[in-house]
Scaffold this motif. Structure first.
Motif: not given
Length: 182
Positions: A12, A137, A141, A145
Motif C-alpha cells: 500500500k 489512492n 484503498d 480492502r
C-alpha cells in the motif's frame, strides 16, 4: 500471493508513493497552457499506473485467473462488494475516460482555469494533482480492502484445515476418540 498484513501494508505504501509521483507528473502537464494536453496526459498516466497497482495487490485479470476456483470466486465477490471499477479488470482507454468524465467538474474547472494567466495554470496544476491523487489512492484503498479480505479468508481456511488435522489425529479407528484417562 500476499501472505501477511505487514506485506500488504508495505505494498500500500509503495503504491501511494507511485500515485504521488504520478500526480506530480499530471500537475506538471496541467501547468502547460495547451488545452487538452492535460487530459491526454492523465489518461496515459492512469493507463500505466492502475495496472501496476492491480499487479502489486495480485488483482490483475491474469493473477485472478490463476487462483483456484474458490479463491477466484471469493476475490471476484470482494471486488463486487467494494464497488471497484478497476480492480481485476483490463484497463482500457475507454474505462479511464469514463472514470475521468465522472470527475467532470474538476476536469472542466482545470481546463477553464488555464485561460487565466499565471494563476490559472497554478490552479489547473493543483486541481490535476488533487484529482489524480484522489483517483489513485481511492483505487489503492479498494485494492487493499479486497486483498485484506482475501488474506483473512485464506488464513481462516488454513485455521479450519489445521483444526481438522488435529481432530483427525486425535481419532483412532479401532478405539474411537482417544481420552486422556485411557
Amino acid at each position: 500471493m500476499i501472505e501477511t498484513k505487514e506485506e500488504l501494508e508495505a505494498i500500500k505504501k509503495t503504491c501511494q508513493a507511485m500515485v504521488t509521483k504520478s500526480a506530480g507528473l499530471s500537475a506538471g502537464t496541467a501547468i502547460i497552457p495547451v488545452p487538452g494536453l492535460d487530459i491526454g496526459s492523465d489518461v496515459a498516466i492512469l493507463m500505466r499506473i492502475i495496472p501496476k497497482i492491480n499487479s502489486q495487490f495480485g488483482l490483475t485479470p491474469e493473477q485472478i485467473d490463476g487462483l483456484d476456483t474458490e479463491s477466484k470466486l471469493f476475490v471476484m465477490t470482494a471486488i463486487s462488494n467494494t464497488g471497484s471499477k478497476m480492480a481485476g479488470k483490463y484497463i482500457t482507454q475507454n474505462l479511464i475516460v469514463s472514470l475521468l468524465s465522472k470527475m467532470g467538474v474538476r476536469v472542466a474547472a482545470k481546463g477553464a482555469s488555464k485561460f487565466v494567466p499565471l494563476i490559472g495554470s497554478a490552479v489547473a496544476g493543483g486541481i490535476s494533482f488533487t484529482a489524480m491523487k484522489y483517483m489513485g489512492n481511492s483505487h489503492i484503498d479498494d485494492c487493499y480492502r479486497i486483498a485484506l479480505a482475501a488474506l483473512e479468508h485464506r488464513q481462516l481456511e488454513r485455521a479450519v484445515e489445521d483444526d481438522a488435522v488435529i481432530e483427525a489425529d486425535a481419532y483412532t479407528p479401532t478405539n474411537g476418540p482417544t481420552r486422556p484417562d485411557s
